[in-house]
Scaffold this motif. Sequence first.
Motif, PDB file in Angstrom:
ATOM      1  N   UNK A  31      46.076  67.499  52.979  1.00  0.00           N
ATOM      2  CA  UNK A  31      47.557  67.369  54.300  1.00  0.00           C
ATOM      3  C   UNK A  31      48.957  67.868  54.657  1.00  0.00           C
ATOM      4  N   UNK A  32      48.408  67.850  56.440  1.00  0.00           N
ATOM      5  CA  UNK A  32      49.793  69.000  56.345  1.00  0.00           C
ATOM      6  C   UNK A  32      51.339  68.964  56.017  1.00  0.00           C
ATOM      7  N   UNK A  33      51.360  67.550  55.709  1.00  0.00           N
ATOM      8  CA  UNK A  33      53.023  67.679  55.521  1.00  0.00           C
ATOM      9  C   UNK A  33      53.324  68.491  54.045  1.00  0.00           C
ATOM     10  N   UNK A  34      51.712  68.202  53.276  1.00  0.00           N
ATOM     11  CA  UNK A  34      51.928  69.304  52.121  1.00  0.00           C
ATOM     12  C   UNK A  34      51.896  70.433  52.194  1.00  0.00           C
ATOM     13  N   UNK A  35      51.123  70.993  53.423  1.00  0.00           N
ATOM     14  CA  UNK A  35      51.314  71.938  52.860  1.00  0.00           C
ATOM     15  C   UNK A  35      52.083  72.708  53.640  1.00  0.00           C
ATOM     16  N   UNK A  36      53.033  71.900  54.414  1.00  0.00           N
ATOM     17  CA  UNK A  36      54.191  72.127  54.830  1.00  0.00           C
ATOM     18  C   UNK A  36      54.974  72.733  53.790  1.00  0.00           C
ATOM     19  N   UNK A  37      55.212  71.623  53.007  1.00  0.00           N
ATOM     20  CA  UNK A  37      55.671  71.576  51.845  1.00  0.00           C
ATOM     21  C   UNK A  37      56.031  72.747  50.989  1.00  0.00           C
TER      22      UNK A  37
ATOM     23  N   UNK B   6      52.210  55.075  42.851  1.00  0.00           N
ATOM     24  CA  UNK B   6      51.299  54.389  42.170  1.00  0.00           C
ATOM     25  C   UNK B   6      50.222  55.060  41.538  1.00  0.00           C
ATOM     26  N   UNK B   7      48.994  55.713  42.509  1.00  0.00           N
ATOM     27  CA  UNK B   7      47.954  56.586  41.823  1.00  0.00           C
ATOM     28  C   UNK B   7      48.077  57.853  42.861  1.00  0.00           C
ATOM     29  N   UNK B   8      47.999  59.060  42.434  1.00  0.00           N
ATOM     30  CA  UNK B   8      48.531  60.609  42.998  1.00  0.00           C
ATOM     31  C   UNK B   8      46.350  60.157  43.214  1.00  0.00           C
ATOM     32  N   UNK B   9      46.080  59.935  42.186  1.00  0.00           N
ATOM     33  CA  UNK B   9      44.850  59.697  43.296  1.00  0.00           C
ATOM     34  C   UNK B   9      44.285  59.934  44.224  1.00  0.00           C
ATOM     35  N   UNK B  10      45.022  58.804  45.039  1.00  0.00           N
ATOM     36  CA  UNK B  10      44.687  57.963  45.984  1.00  0.00           C
ATOM     37  C   UNK B  10      46.074  57.790  46.636  1.00  0.00           C
ATOM     38  N   UNK B  11      46.629  58.574  47.044  1.00  0.00           N
ATOM     39  CA  UNK B  11      47.879  58.969  47.596  1.00  0.00           C
ATOM     40  C   UNK B  11      47.954  59.254  49.194  1.00  0.00           C
ATOM     41  N   UNK B  12      48.875  57.836  49.759  1.00  0.00           N
ATOM     42  CA  UNK B  12      48.570  58.427  51.436  1.00  0.00           C
ATOM     43  C   UNK B  12      50.000  59.114  51.450  1.00  0.00           C
ATOM     44  N   UNK B  13      50.173  60.228  51.875  1.00  0.00           N
ATOM     45  CA  UNK B  13      51.058  61.164  51.887  1.00  0.00           C
ATOM     46  C   UNK B  13      51.929  60.330  53.487  1.00  0.00           C
ATOM     47  N   UNK B  14      51.417  59.600  54.022  1.00  0.00           N
ATOM     48  CA  UNK B  14      51.742  59.546  55.139  1.00  0.00           C
ATOM     49  C   UNK B  14      52.918  58.151  54.720  1.00  0.00           C
ATOM     50  N   UNK B  15      52.596  57.593  54.014  1.00  0.00           N
ATOM     51  CA  UNK B  15      53.141  56.407  53.621  1.00  0.00           C
ATOM     52  C   UNK B  15      55.050  56.679  52.729  1.00  0.00           C
ATOM     53  N   UNK B  16      54.351  58.109  52.682  1.00  0.00           N
ATOM     54  CA  UNK B  16      55.908  58.827  50.989  1.00  0.00           C
ATOM     55  C   UNK B  16      57.036  59.035  52.113  1.00  0.00           C
ATOM     56  N   UNK B  17      57.904  58.139  51.060  1.00  0.00           N
ATOM     57  CA  UNK B  17      59.372  58.169  52.002  1.00  0.00           C
ATOM     58  C   UNK B  17      59.661  59.585  52.441  1.00  0.00           C
ATOM     59  N   UNK B  18      60.754  59.997  53.292  1.00  0.00           N
ATOM     60  CA  UNK B  18      60.374  61.368  53.429  1.00  0.00           C
ATOM     61  C   UNK B  18      61.691  62.175  52.424  1.00  0.00           C
ATOM     62  N   UNK B  19      62.431  61.307  52.232  1.00  0.00           N
ATOM     63  CA  UNK B  19      63.639  61.739  51.075  1.00  0.00           C
ATOM     64  C   UNK B  19      62.822  61.961  49.627  1.00  0.00           C
ATOM     65  N   UNK B  20      61.753  61.484  49.751  1.00  0.00           N
ATOM     66  CA  UNK B  20      60.978  61.391  48.162  1.00  0.00           C
ATOM     67  C   UNK B  20      60.234  62.706  47.941  1.00  0.00           C
ATOM     68  N   UNK B  21      59.523  63.275  49.233  1.00  0.00           N
ATOM     69  CA  UNK B  21      59.138  64.260  49.398  1.00  0.00           C
ATOM     70  C   UNK B  21      60.196  65.183  49.249  1.00  0.00           C
ATOM     71  N   UNK B  22      61.176  65.066  49.985  1.00  0.00           N
ATOM     72  CA  UNK B  22      62.257  66.022  49.719  1.00  0.00           C
ATOM     73  C   UNK B  22      62.274  66.551  48.831  1.00  0.00           C
ATOM     74  N   UNK B  23      62.625  65.120  47.131  1.00  0.00           N
ATOM     75  CA  UNK B  23      62.849  65.949  45.841  1.00  0.00           C
ATOM     76  C   UNK B  23      61.791  66.239  45.311  1.00  0.00           C
ATOM     77  N   UNK B  24      60.657  66.398  46.116  1.00  0.00           N
ATOM     78  CA  UNK B  24      59.485  66.259  44.904  1.00  0.00           C
ATOM     79  C   UNK B  24      58.760  68.439  45.128  1.00  0.00           C
TER      80      UNK B  24
END
Lengths: 495, 217
Positions: free
Chosen positions: A261-267, A305-323
Motif C-alpha cells: 500500500x502506497x501509504x505504508x510504503x511512504x511510512x 480490527x483485523x490486520x489481515x484485511x485492514x484497509x489502510x485508507x480507512x485508518x485515521x492519519x493520526x493513528x498511522x502517524x502513531x504507528x
Amino acid sequence: MSNSHSDTNSPVKEAFWRFSRKSPGIAKPVNNTHPHRFEKFNGNMIPNRKKDYDSIYNSNNSHGQFSSHLTTSGDSINIHNSNIATTTTTTTTTSMTATTNTTVTNITGETTHLSISTSSTTSLPPSPNSLSSSLNSSNGGIDTSQTSQQQNIAQLNNNRTKKFEKLLTGSNVDLESLKSLGWRGIPDKYRAMSWKILLGYLPTNEERRDEHLERKRKEYRDSLPQYYICDEKKNEADRKTLKQIQVDVPRTNPGVPLFQHPKIQMLLERILYIWSIRHPSTGYVQGINDLATPFIWVFLSEYVEDIMCCQVDKIESNMLANVEADSYWCLTKLLDGIQDHYTFAQPGIQRMLAQLKGLLEKINHSLCAHLADQDAQFIAFAFRWMNCLLMREIPFPLVIRMWDTYLSEKEGFSVFHVYVCAAFLVLWSDDIKQRDFPDIMIFLQKPPTQNWEEREIESLFSTAFYYRSLYEEAQSHLKSNNSNNNNNNNNNNNN
Amino acid sequence: MSKGSQEEYDYLYKIVLIGDSGVGKSNLLSRFTRNEFSLETKSTIGVEFATRTIQTEGKTIKAQVWDTAGQERYRAITSAYYRGAVGALLVYDIAKQATYKSVERWLTELRENADRNIEIMLVGNKSDLRHLREVSTDEAKEFSEKHKLTFIETSALDSSNVELAFQNILTQIYHLMSRPSHGPIISDEPPAPGVQIDPSEPSSTQGGQKSGCGMCN
C-alpha cells in the motif's frame, strides 16, 4: 528430504506428530494430496492444514532429540501403540486430552521457560495463537470429543490471555514476568504493548506512559522535516541513501499486501530515511527494511480490527502517524542492540557466523565436516540468516511469533539467534549430507519452510534453548560485545 | 530438487553478476537458470548462487553463477566472490542513467578484486522499458568498445537476449581458455572465503566428477 504427502501409520511418526503438535484436538490430516499447501487468505499467506509431517519427523529425528522426547516425556504419548489411527479416533483423543491436562497444569503454574531436560519441551504450553489456528484447522466434522478438546483449548487460551491481561493492566508491569510469559508467544491483543515494554520503549510504570509516548511521538514528528527538505538541499550521501531506500521499499515483504500500500510504503520510507541520517556510522543497509516490517504490522494491529484485511485508507492519519513513530523508535531500540551487524564489513555478523560454526562443530560434527568437505562456507549460506534474522527463510506471520521470544530474551537478536540458526541448520542435516556443494547452496537458499506453522517455530526454539543450556559456557568467550553497545546505546536513547 | 548435481560436464566456469542495486541481476539469474521472472524479487543480501549447464561447440559447460548484492555496504562480502571468477556480467538498467554511470566504478572494483583475465560483459537490462530509456544503445556500445568489453541489451522480463548473453560469455570464456597462448587465470592471492571454484584446477566441490579443467586444449 522426503516430499511424500502420504500418511503413514508408523506409530513413531504418528506419536511424533501428536507430540510436535503440542496443542490437542486436531487429527493428522488424512488427505495430503493438495499441491498448494499455502493458501492466500485476504492476500496474506496462511498455512493450510495439509502438512508433510513425515518430512518434519525425518529432519528432526536426525539429531535424535525428538525421539528421546517421545520416550522420556511425561505426558501420555505412547509410541508403542501400533494402532494409532490417522483420523480422530478414541485412541488419539484420549491421549491428546491427557496432553491437554498436562499442559493446563503447566499453564496455570508459574513456569519459567524450559528446563534443560529433553522431555521439558513437551511441557511448553501451546501458544495462544497456535491453539487458535489449530481450532480453525479442524479437518472434517466436529464430534463430541473434538468439541470437548476445543473447549479445553479455549480454556487454555483464555487462561493465558487472562495472565497477560492481569500483568499488563497493573500500575507497574513486572518485566521479568512479562519476559517469562512472552517467551512462549504473546496473544495478538497484547502483543503491541508487550513488545513496546520489552524493548524499553514504553515505561513499565503506567503513570508515565502517556506522557512518554506523546513526547517520543512529537520528537519523531519534529524530525520529519529532514525528510521533506527538497533533494537539492540534501547532501550527496543522504540523497544516495534515500535512493537506495526507494529502490528497496517497494520490494519489502512483497508477499504481504499491507506493505504494497502506497501509504505504508511512504511510512516505511520515512522511518528508514530518518533512522539512517540519524545513524551515520551505520547508515541504511539492505535488510534493515525487513526488520521494520514486524513493528509496522503489530503496531497497526492495535488500531484495526483485523490486520489481515485492514484497509489502510480507512485508518485515521493520526493513528498511522502513531504507528510510524512507535515503529521508528522500536526499530531504533532493536538496531541499537545489533548496530555492529550493519557497520562497515559487518563485524557483528562475522562474529555470529563464527559462533554458529563453533557451535555446529560441537552439536553435529559430521554435518560440519560435510560442509567443510564440500567447501560450503558459513558466510555463503548463513550470512542472510544473520543479516535478516531468518526473516527471509521463515513465513512472515511466524516471524512475528519468533520476535515474541527474541524480545523476551536478554540478547535475543544477537546471542539466542545464533542458537536458533544452529537448530535451523541441524534440522536439515540429513538433506545437507546427501548433497554436494551446489545443491547445498541451492537448498539452503530456500529451505522448505513454506508450510511451517507455530509448532515448528516452537520446536526450533526449544532445540535452540536446549543447545544454549548445553553450550552457553563454552560459547561465552564469543558472547557479543553488543551487551556493552546495547547499554551505551540504550542510555543514549533514553535521554 | 535434485540431490547432487551429478550431470557430466566438460568445463566448470564461475561467473559473477555485479551492478547497482535494482538493475535486475537476480531476475537475469533466475531467467537463465530456472526460466523464471518475478516483479516481487526481494533485495539480494550478500550473495546468491545458481547453476546451469549449457552446450557450446560440442562441449558441455556448467556455469556456477554468483549473484551479488548491489549495495556498497556489501562490497566487503561480495568482492571476495570475484576471485576465481572467469566471467562477470556487469549489469545496469537502461532506464536509469545513474546505474550506467556506476559502471566505471564497478570496473574498478573488478580490476582490484578479480582475476586479471576475467571476461567482462556489459549488460543493459530492462530493454522492455523502451519508453523510459535513459541510456542509448550507441553510447553503451561505444563505452564497451573503449573498455574492451562485450555488450548486450537484455530483458529478464520478456526473456530477450538473456540466454544469448550467458551463452556468449560462456563461449567466449571457452575460447579464451582454449587458446594455447592464454595464461592461467589464477589469482596470486590465496583463495578468498566463499570462493569455491578455481577453473584451472579440479575443485573439491566437484566430488570427483570430470574436472572442469579450463586450461585444457
